[in-house]
Design a protein around this motif. Structure first.
Motif, PDB file in Angstrom:
ATOM      1  N   VAL A  36      10.228 -16.075  25.025  1.00 28.98           N
ATOM      2  CA  VAL A  36       9.025 -16.095  24.197  1.00 28.98           C
ATOM      3  C   VAL A  36       7.914 -16.886  24.887  1.00 28.98           C
ATOM      4  N   THR A  37       6.734 -16.290  24.948  1.00 26.37           N
ATOM      5  CA  THR A  37       5.566 -16.991  25.502  1.00 26.37           C
ATOM      6  C   THR A  37       4.706 -17.606  24.406  1.00 26.37           C
ATOM      7  N   GLY A  38       4.874 -17.132  23.173  1.00 27.21           N
ATOM      8  CA  GLY A  38       4.111 -17.658  22.043  1.00 27.21           C
ATOM      9  C   GLY A  38       4.163 -16.704  20.878  1.00 27.21           C
ATOM     10  N   ILE A  39       3.761 -17.182  19.708  1.00 24.99           N
ATOM     11  CA  ILE A  39       3.829 -16.395  18.475  1.00 24.99           C
ATOM     12  C   ILE A  39       2.436 -16.230  17.874  1.00 24.99           C
ATOM     13  N   LEU A  40       2.120 -15.007  17.488  1.00 28.57           N
ATOM     14  CA  LEU A  40       0.885 -14.706  16.761  1.00 28.57           C
ATOM     15  C   LEU A  40       1.264 -14.322  15.334  1.00 28.57           C
ATOM     16  N   VAL A  41       0.665 -14.987  14.356  1.00 29.24           N
ATOM     17  CA  VAL A  41       0.975 -14.735  12.949  1.00 29.24           C
ATOM     18  C   VAL A  41      -0.163 -13.945  12.322  1.00 29.24           C
ATOM     19  N   CYS A  42       0.181 -12.895  11.581  1.00 30.73           N
ATOM     20  CA  CYS A  42      -0.855 -12.064  10.968  1.00 30.73           C
ATOM     21  C   CYS A  42      -0.404 -11.556   9.603  1.00 30.73           C
ATOM     22  N   HIS A  43      -1.339 -10.981   8.884  1.00 32.75           N
ATOM     23  CA  HIS A  43      -1.055 -10.395   7.573  1.00 32.75           C
ATOM     24  C   HIS A  43      -0.545  -8.971   7.728  1.00 32.75           C
ATOM     25  N   ASP A  44      -1.213  -8.199   8.583  1.00 33.66           N
ATOM     26  CA  ASP A  44      -0.813  -6.833   8.919  1.00 33.66           C
ATOM     27  C   ASP A  44      -0.947  -6.648  10.423  1.00 33.66           C
ATOM     28  N   VAL A  45      -0.021  -5.892  11.014  1.00 36.88           N
ATOM     29  CA  VAL A  45      -0.115  -5.606  12.445  1.00 36.88           C
ATOM     30  C   VAL A  45      -0.882  -4.300  12.624  1.00 36.88           C
ATOM     31  N   LEU A  46      -2.047  -4.395  13.235  1.00 37.07           N
ATOM     32  CA  LEU A  46      -2.821  -3.222  13.630  1.00 37.07           C
ATOM     33  C   LEU A  46      -3.068  -3.305  15.133  1.00 37.07           C
ATOM     34  N   GLU A  47      -3.669  -2.270  15.683  1.00 37.31           N
ATOM     35  CA  GLU A  47      -3.923  -2.251  17.136  1.00 37.31           C
ATOM     36  C   GLU A  47      -4.731  -3.461  17.592  1.00 37.31           C
ATOM     37  N   ASN A  48      -5.726  -3.842  16.786  1.00 36.82           N
ATOM     38  CA  ASN A  48      -6.565  -4.972  17.208  1.00 36.82           C
ATOM     39  C   ASN A  48      -5.768  -6.283  17.245  1.00 36.82           C
ATOM     40  N   VAL A  49      -4.731  -6.395  16.417  1.00 32.04           N
ATOM     41  CA  VAL A  49      -3.877  -7.585  16.436  1.00 32.04           C
ATOM     42  C   VAL A  49      -3.005  -7.589  17.685  1.00 32.04           C
ATOM     43  N   VAL A  50      -2.473  -6.426  18.046  1.00 33.15           N
ATOM     44  CA  VAL A  50      -1.690  -6.323  19.281  1.00 33.15           C
ATOM     45  C   VAL A  50      -2.578  -6.651  20.485  1.00 33.15           C
ATOM     46  N   ASP A  51      -3.818  -6.169  20.472  1.00 29.97           N
ATOM     47  CA  ASP A  51      -4.768  -6.496  21.559  1.00 29.97           C
ATOM     48  C   ASP A  51      -4.992  -8.008  21.638  1.00 29.97           C
ATOM     49  N   GLU A  52      -5.090  -8.651  20.482  1.00 30.32           N
ATOM     50  CA  GLU A  52      -5.272 -10.097  20.453  1.00 30.32           C
ATOM     51  C   GLU A  52      -4.072 -10.811  21.068  1.00 30.32           C
ATOM     52  N   ALA A  53      -2.864 -10.340  20.738  1.00 29.88           N
ATOM     53  CA  ALA A  53      -1.649 -10.925  21.307  1.00 29.88           C
ATOM     54  C   ALA A  53      -1.623 -10.765  22.825  1.00 29.88           C
ATOM     55  N   ILE A  54      -2.053  -9.613  23.305  1.00 29.92           N
ATOM     56  CA  ILE A  54      -2.098  -9.364  24.758  1.00 29.92           C
ATOM     57  C   ILE A  54      -3.070 -10.328  25.424  1.00 29.92           C
ATOM     58  N   THR A  55      -4.257 -10.464  24.841  1.00 28.93           N
ATOM     59  CA  THR A  55      -5.292 -11.348  25.397  1.00 28.93           C
ATOM     60  C   THR A  55      -4.830 -12.797  25.442  1.00 28.93           C
ATOM     61  N   LYS A  56      -4.109 -13.224  24.408  1.00 30.90           N
ATOM     62  CA  LYS A  56      -3.664 -14.625  24.321  1.00 30.90           C
ATOM     63  C   LYS A  56      -2.302 -14.861  24.973  1.00 30.90           C
ATOM     64  N   ASN A  57      -1.707 -13.796  25.539  1.00 28.12           N
ATOM     65  CA  ASN A  57      -0.395 -13.881  26.188  1.00 28.12           C
ATOM     66  C   ASN A  57       0.675 -14.395  25.219  1.00 28.12           C
ATOM     67  N   LEU A  58       0.676 -13.824  24.019  1.00 32.82           N
ATOM     68  CA  LEU A  58       1.675 -14.143  23.000  1.00 32.82           C
ATOM     69  C   LEU A  58       2.528 -12.895  22.798  1.00 32.82           C
ATOM     70  N   ASN A  59       3.817 -12.995  23.035  1.00 33.42           N
ATOM     71  CA  ASN A  59       4.641 -11.779  23.031  1.00 33.42           C
ATOM     72  C   ASN A  59       5.527 -11.607  21.796  1.00 33.42           C
ATOM     73  N   VAL A  60       5.293 -12.413  20.749  1.00 37.71           N
ATOM     74  CA  VAL A  60       5.959 -12.211  19.458  1.00 37.71           C
ATOM     75  C   VAL A  60       4.888 -12.218  18.366  1.00 37.71           C
ATOM     76  N   ILE A  61       4.903 -11.179  17.538  1.00 35.84           N
ATOM     77  CA  ILE A  61       4.003 -11.121  16.381  1.00 35.84           C
ATOM     78  C   ILE A  61       4.849 -11.239  15.120  1.00 35.84           C
ATOM     79  N   VAL A  62       4.585 -12.273  14.321  1.00 35.78           N
ATOM     80  CA  VAL A  62       5.223 -12.423  13.008  1.00 35.78           C
ATOM     81  C   VAL A  62       4.224 -11.935  11.977  1.00 35.78           C
ATOM     82  N   THR A  63       4.557 -10.860  11.311  1.00 38.19           N
ATOM     83  CA  THR A  63       3.645 -10.245  10.349  1.00 38.19           C
ATOM     84  C   THR A  63       4.207 -10.334   8.940  1.00 38.19           C
ATOM     85  N   PHE A  64       3.312 -10.435   7.976  1.00 38.18           N
ATOM     86  CA  PHE A  64       3.753 -10.436   6.582  1.00 38.18           C
ATOM     87  C   PHE A  64       4.181  -9.023   6.192  1.00 38.18           C
ATOM     88  N   HIS A  65       3.255  -8.069   6.236  1.00 35.14           N
ATOM     89  CA  HIS A  65       3.594  -6.683   5.901  1.00 35.14           C
ATOM     90  C   HIS A  65       4.223  -5.977   7.103  1.00 35.14           C
TER      91      HIS A  65
END
Length: 365
Positions: A36-65
């Motif tokens: 794991v390089t880092g965690i991005l937390v979001c309400h919903d995972v959409l393409e723009n959230v995945v893009d944000e994770a890529i930009t910030k070099n975070l390879n785990v997304i914890v989403t509510f929905h």
């Protein structure tokens, strides 16, 4: 730390077994053995959230929905769901959904709503369908401590804000080993009488397999004598929604202004005024029409939720002020709450709250 180790940590905090049966929670995509390089937390995972994770070099997304819910048979990028999942997979990003496991959690979605409203004497509105059971096991006195510790470690004996709860009764046991047996004590074909204790512990039904396994592994007997008993007690610390008391009662208009300010709302859809003061308030984040009858039974003066339909408002029958504050709006504190929780648990890498907009609803004022 690997993705799988992060998942184990998340499970200890918010067990997925708490989720509703219809839900799709857990690891939706990703390699569990990847570092794991880092965690991005979001309400919903959409393409723009995945893009944000890529930009910030975070390879785990914890989403509510969950982005994957039902009926997904292929991933070719033909709609927003498939585009999002495909991009995550191509960029080696894991997606973990928490949804109703966090809805049902005592310190989850509805706890935070009540905290923002300042509600006192909070209780669960709809106790969970996850039933409670009692385990009773017969143990030699000298092994009682070891067996109890194994049960506690597996999650038995947790009652609300108490843990390691048990009850022990001394007694006399009897047994007669037959040929082929390898008894802990005694002789083949001879009836034996021995001192034993009965250890009794309460546990949530979904923990049964791990608790029974831990008990058997710690027990000295070749054949363990135990029984599982289903009980009708409600689990008062797990379930959907909450209700509590305002510090001071308000008239209905003042209450709506208070809610509007607290949740930073543009509008609130509400039922007709009842003429009563608002003191006891029920809440259920997300789509909560199903909790209305329970809120009425609990004596709530107002009920806050989202996604109420036209005919739902008739069900208030001038007994309760129904407030539809919006699905996303009622859950808006989820990401900040999860960041707080995860930051305390995982201190060796970044926990970041997504800054991308995912709420699809807009207002023309």
């Amino acid at each position: 730390m690997t993705v799988n180790e992060v998942i184990e940590g998340l499970q200890n905090l918010i067990p997925l077994a708490q989720a509703e049966d219809f839900d799709n929670v857990g690891l939706l995509c990703g390699n569990p053995s990847r570092e794991v390089t880092g965690i991005l937390v979001c309400h919903d995972v959409l393409e723009n959230v995945v893009d944000e994770a890529i930009t910030k070099n975070l390879n785990v997304i914890v989403t509510f929905h969950p982005i994957i819910f039902s009926g997904l048979k292929s991933i070719t990028g033909k709609n927003y769901v498939e585009k999002t999942v495909l991009k995550a997979i191509e960029n080696k990003i894991a997606i973990y959904a928490i949804h109703t496991a966090f809805d049902n959690d005592y310190f989850g979605v509805n706890y935070k709503i009540c905290e923002k409203l300042g509600l006192l004497s909070q209780k669960i509105l709809i106790p969970s369908a996850h039933k409670l059971q009692i385990l009773e096991v017969y143990v030699p006195p000298e092994n009682a401590g070891e067996v109890k510790n194994a049960l506690f470690k597996a999650g038995a004996g947790n009652i609300g804000f108490y843990e390691e709860c048990s009850f022990t009764i001394p007694g006399k046991g009897s047994f007669k080993p037959k040929p082929g047996a390898d008894p802990y004590e005694g002789e083949i074909n001879k009836c034996e009488h021995t001192d034993e204790v009965v250890i009794s512990v309460v546990f949530e039904e979904y923990k049964k397999n791990s608790i029974v396994k831990a008990m058997k592994n710690a027990h000295p007997y070749e054949e363990v004598a135990y029984q599982l008993i289903k009980i009708e007690n409600e689990n008062q610390y797990l379930g959907l929604g909450r209700f509590g008391e305002l510090n001071a009662e308000m008239d209905e208009k003042t209450f709506l202004e208070f809610v509007k300010k607290t949740f930073n709302l543009k509008i609130i859809r509400h039922s007709n005024f009842t003429g009563k003061k608002i003191k006891r308030v029920g809440v259920l984040g997300g789509s909560g029409a199903s909790g209305l009858s329970v809120a009425l039974s609990a004596g709530c003066d107002a009920y806050l939720t989202g996604d109420l339909k036209y005919h739902d408002f008739f069900r208030s029958e001038s007994k309760i002020l129904l407030c539809d504050i919006g699905h996303f709006e009622s859950e808006q504190f989820v990401t900040e709450h999860l960041v707080e929780i995860l930051s305390q648990k995982f201190t060796t890498f970044a926990i970041s709250k997504s800054t991308e907009k995912t709420n699809p609803v807009n207002y023309f004022l």
